[in-house]
Design an enzyme around this catalytic site. Structure first.
Site, short mmCIF file in Angstrom:
data_model
loop_
_atom_site.label_atom_id
_atom_site.label_comp_id
_atom_site.label_asym_id
_atom_site.label_seq_id
_atom_site.Cartn_x
_atom_site.Cartn_y
_atom_site.Cartn_z
N THR A 74 0.39 -1.15 0.21
CA THR A 74 -0.30 0.03 -0.02
C THR A 74 1.16 1.23 0.18
O THR A 74 0.37 1.65 -0.84
CB THR A 74 -1.13 -0.45 0.76
OG1 THR A 74 -2.14 -1.16 0.89
CG2 THR A 74 -2.04 1.32 0.85
N ASN A 162 -4.88 -11.70 -7.43
CA ASN A 162 -5.34 -11.17 -5.76
C ASN A 162 -7.05 -12.69 -4.88
O ASN A 162 -6.29 -12.89 -4.33
CB ASN A 162 -5.02 -10.27 -4.52
CG ASN A 162 -6.13 -9.77 -5.01
OD1 ASN A 162 -6.58 -8.91 -5.94
ND2 ASN A 162 -6.86 -8.74 -3.49
N GLN A 190 1.24 -10.08 -5.81
CA GLN A 190 0.89 -12.25 -6.22
C GLN A 190 1.48 -12.86 -6.68
O GLN A 190 1.38 -13.53 -7.10
CB GLN A 190 -0.86 -11.51 -5.95
CG GLN A 190 -1.94 -11.20 -5.26
CD GLN A 190 -1.93 -11.67 -3.97
OE1 GLN A 190 -0.90 -13.24 -3.70
NE2 GLN A 190 -2.90 -11.39 -2.68
N SER A 210 5.10 -6.99 -1.71
CA SER A 210 4.37 -6.67 0.00
C SER A 210 5.78 -8.16 0.41
O SER A 210 5.13 -9.23 -0.16
CB SER A 210 3.13 -6.63 -0.12
OG SER A 210 2.26 -7.04 1.30
N HIS A 212 4.91 -9.89 3.33
CA HIS A 212 3.33 -10.71 3.74
C HIS A 212 2.62 -11.95 2.97
O HIS A 212 2.64 -12.56 3.97
CB HIS A 212 2.66 -10.07 5.29
CG HIS A 212 1.45 -8.92 4.49
ND1 HIS A 212 0.16 -10.23 4.22
CD2 HIS A 212 1.23 -7.95 3.61
CE1 HIS A 212 -0.25 -8.55 4.38
NE2 HIS A 212 0.28 -7.82 3.47
N THR A 248 14.10 5.37 10.09
CA THR A 248 14.79 4.62 10.21
C THR A 248 14.35 3.16 9.62
O THR A 248 12.92 2.90 9.75
CB THR A 248 15.34 4.22 11.88
OG1 THR A 248 15.17 5.86 12.02
CG2 THR A 248 15.87 2.78 12.21
N CYS A 337 -17.54 -9.36 2.90
CA CYS A 337 -18.72 -9.64 3.82
C CYS A 337 -18.89 -8.78 4.54
O CYS A 337 -17.92 -7.54 5.32
CB CYS A 337 -18.77 -10.70 4.34
SG CYS A 337 -18.38 -12.41 3.65
N1 PLP Z 1 -1.87 -5.85 -4.46
C1 PLP Z 1 -3.06 -6.68 -4.07
C2 PLP Z 1 -2.58 -7.67 -5.44
C3 PLP Z 1 -3.25 -7.26 -2.47
O1 PLP Z 1 -3.06 -7.52 -2.65
C4 PLP Z 1 -2.67 -6.81 -1.25
C5 PLP Z 1 -2.69 -7.27 -0.25
O2 PLP Z 1 -4.05 -7.88 0.04
C6 PLP Z 1 -2.11 -5.28 -1.60
C7 PLP Z 1 -1.98 -4.18 -2.83
C8 PLP Z 1 -2.19 -4.39 -0.33
O3 PLP Z 1 -1.07 -4.87 0.16
P1 PLP Z 1 -0.07 -4.41 1.10
O4 PLP Z 1 -0.79 -5.05 2.76
O5 PLP Z 1 0.91 -4.99 1.92
O6 PLP Z 1 -0.13 -2.98 1.71
#
Ligand code: PLP
Length: 699
Positions: A74, A162, A190, A210, A212, A248, A337
């Site tokens: 994001t 996603n 993704q 990202s 995570h 930092t 949802c």
């Molecule tokens: N873009 C896609 C395709 C995602 O699947 C996601 C997270 O669901 C994001 C952006 C946002 O990522 P982050 O959680 O690292 O801000």
């Protein structure tokens, strides 16, 4: 992840890889330096950070482009959009802006269109923000893009989706952009670790990633910026990241990401595309076995080998999620949802899928680190979910016979329908069904196989008559009686009571307000006063003269119950506003509770299809245990109220048990607790299929 859990929601987030967690710990405990410090501790930290960046650059083949550490995708998206839009504004201020449009793929993550609108607004650009249409397979409409690209200032497209896993045709998009002077952002979130991404040599200006989503912790991400692409920092300050991203650096996150990248490089930890495709096919086969009629919302060969998106006719997304959760399998709705109602997936809507598919979508996603044993277990549990539906007459096909007994309540947006069945006499009646409920009711009645003696309406609503007609047509052998010789409320004309074996149903006419006859239906046991009364209105709304004809000590089951009272007494009419006690027991207080109330009864209010899959309360020596699904609570209420004893009600998340506990409290029970947070917050003690060996006493 606890050993019971099969986590199938990797597109939402992944667990942290063990070596990544170790690397993060080391960066926090030992190599904790600030990479901007010039002493040895700082230099060591910087070396780790530089090595991670170099590894990422090699993996993504960034060439002469920059790779910044950011907090996640994001932030990367904001930075890219701000940079591009700021450059567009400078072009405009210099009299050189032809751009009119900001374009994004219609199936893009919300972060993208929201960022476009936000920065367009903040920078006062006033450009038109438009979605690039996608086709039935989720692919961008390249002809449309080719036409609009000359007017575009920034184009945003994702590498893989996603929700569906659909892989974008980046080469096709590049060709469609042609000689447009627009900037181009590709959301690579993704795709990282699942598709080869070679950024150098493409015309991609920005690409956010990202951590995570690929086994690193939350709070670390990457942003690729092509050499020469305009750049405006989102954050100014101490000048870190070459003054492009001050603050930092998140060193533990970077260390963990470095370990993940090393694992990608060593080829040992992650499965390759071919292996993942085989795994996904096995999951797809298990799904097709478990849920007859299941449809995949995108063809498997169009999407990442780690994602499946599907819908099952007749089963809501919410029901499927609850079912999988009971099997300790975590999946997600393909749609957002809200508490009240599932919103259809905008991604599937953009692809033009039928409403039922967009509203009923479910996503199952695996991370590339899964192994065969994990897939074996996932497939076994998926099949157990199908078995649970078949045994509870909820499968789209191949259902087993069920024995119906007692009262079951079905709700639809506050309206309540009741099925009363008697297993010994093999008879049943329905009260106040709606046409939308007919498919589910017909399925259940067919599994049960008892003749439907009557379909009654308490309020004379035409929809009840319509549902009666539909049921008689759907079930010609079981439903013939319910349409013959009946009055306007469905009552078998000459009868004074309907014989349900051990129980009888009689009625009291309540007059005809608004020219519609109404009736209350009184359920009683042989030779006893009625204990349950089904009424068209709640006790507060029933006119006094109607109440005078009804048994004062019965429980009232209203046809409309938006407030989820479940049942009412006349005492509630006398004191409608009295505050409801809210007895909630925290999981940490369980042992204390057991010691204090050794005679407490544990009540599992989840639905039978969930209870079949897990039997979670083999804990803390608690018991005895009763299974009383919320939909069947009316059967148990009279006894619980007549002989009160401490009750601990529980469900998956604590919502349904709270509803039940509050209903009991309103009815005057002073010792009904709800397990706060539900089974989800307890240490997993469940054993799959344990309910088979230890069936709870069904009420
Ligand atoms: N873009 C896609 C395709 C995602 O699947 C996601 C997270 O669901 C994001 C952006 C946002 O990522 P982050 O959680 O690292 O801000």
């Amino acid at each position: 992840m606890d050993s019971m859990e099969i986590y199938l929601d990797a597109n939402a987030t992944t667990p942290v890889l063990a070596q990544a967690a170790r690397a993060a710990m080391q960066a926090m405990a030992d190599d904790f330096g600030n990479p901007s410090s010039v002493h040895s501790t700082g230099l060591k930290a910087r070396a780790m950070m530089d090595a991670t960046r170099e590894r990422a650059k090699a993996l993504l083949d960034t060439g002469s482009g920059q790779l910044l550490f950011v907090s996640g995708a994001t932030e990367g998206i904001q930075t890219a959009v701000l940079s591009a839009l700021h450059a567009l504004r400078e072009r405009r201020d210099g009299g050189d802006l032809q751009a009119e449009l900001l374009l994004y793929g219609a199936t893009e993550h919300k972060a993208v269109p929201e960022a476009l609108r936000h920065w367009n607004d903040v920078l006062g650009l006033g450009l038109q923000v438009l979605a690039i249409p996608v086709d039935r397979l989720g692919h961008h409409d390249l002809d449309w893009l080719r036409r609009e690209a000359p007017r575009a200032g920034l184009v945003c497209t994702m590498a893989a989706n996603n929700e569906t896993g659909v892989i974008s045709d980046l080469a096709g998009i590049a060709a469609a952009l042609g000689s447009s002077p627009c900037f181009w952002m590709v959301d690579g979130v993704q795709a990282l670790g699942k598709l080869p991404l070679k950024l150098a040599g493409t015309r991609i200006d920005y690409a956010p990633f990202s951590g995570h989503k690929l086994y690193a912790p939350k709070g670390i991400g990457l942003l690729y910026v092509r050499e020469g692409a305009p750049f405006t920092p989102l954050m100014a300050g101490g000048g870190q990241e070459g003054s492009r991203r001050s603050g930092t650096e998140n060193m533990s996150g970077i260390a963990a990401l470095g370990a993940v990248l090393a694992a990608l490089h060593d080829g040992q930890t992650f499965r390759d595309h071919a292996t993942l495709s085989v795994y996904r096919q096995r999951l797809a086969d298990a799904l097709l076995d478990a849920f007859p009629g299941l449809v995949f919302n995108v063809p498997l060969d169009q999407s990442l080998p780690t994602t499946l998106n599907f819908a099952v006719p007749g089963l809501s997304s919410r029901l499927l999620q609850d079912l999988f959760d009971a099997a300790e399998c975590r999946i997600s709705g393909g749609s957002a949802c809200s508490a009240a109602k599932a919103q259809p997936s905008f991604v599937l809507q953009a692809m033009g899928l039928p409403d039922w598919q967009a509203a009923g979508a479910v996503r199952l996603s695996i991370g590339p680190a899964v192994d065969k044993a994990f897939i074996d277990e996932a497939c076994a549990r998926i099949r157990a979910c199908g078995e649970s539906l078949r045994r509870n007459c909820m499968s789209p096909a191949d259902n087993l016979a069920v024995e119906g007994e007692g009262i079951t309540r079905f709700t639809l947006e506050g309206a309540c329908c009741y099925l009363i069945a008697d297993a010994a006499a093999k008879r049943c009646v329905l009260i106040d069904p709606l046409p939308e409920q007919v498919p589910r009711l017909a399925q259940l009645l067919a599994c049960q196989g008892y003749p439907l003696l009557a379909v009654l309406s308490t309020s004379g609503d035409a929809l009840h008559a319509e549902a009666r007609q539909l049921l008689a047509e759907e079930l010609p052998s079981l439903g013939a009686d319910c349409v013959q010789d009946i009055d306007a409320l469905g009552w078998p004309a000459p009868a004074t009571s309907i014989d349900l074996g051990a129980q009888q149903l009689s009625r009291v006419r309540l007059g005809s307000p608004g020219d519609r006859p109404q009736q209350a239906l009184l359920l009683s046991r042989e030779g006893q006063a009625p204990h349950i009364v089904f009424t068209p209105l709640g006790v507060e709304e029933l006119p006094a003269e109607a109440l005078a004809q009804l048994p004062a000590h019965a429980l009232f089951a209203p046809a409309q119950d938006a407030a989820q009272t479940l049942a009412q007494t006349l005492a509630q009419r006398a004191a409608p506003d009295s505050a409801t006690p809210d007895l909630q027991l925290e999981a940490a207080q369980l042992a204390e509770f057991v010691a204090k109330y050794p005679d407490a009864l544990l009540i599992d209010v989840r639905e039978p299809y969930e209870q079949f899959l897990t039997n979670n309360l083999e804990l803390a020596g608690l018991g005895p245990r009763q299974a009383v699904p919320l939909s069947r609570l009316l059967n148990a209420l009279p006894d619980w109220l007549a002989a009160p004893r401490p009750l601990l009600l529980y469900c998956r998340s604590g919502n349904r048990s709270r509803q039940a506990a509050q209903a009991l409290a309103r009815l005057g029970h002073t010792q009904a607790w709800s397990l706060s947070g539900g089974l989800a917050l307890l240490p997993a003690q469940a054993a799959l299929g344990a309910a088979l060996s230890d069936p709870a006493l069904m009420v």
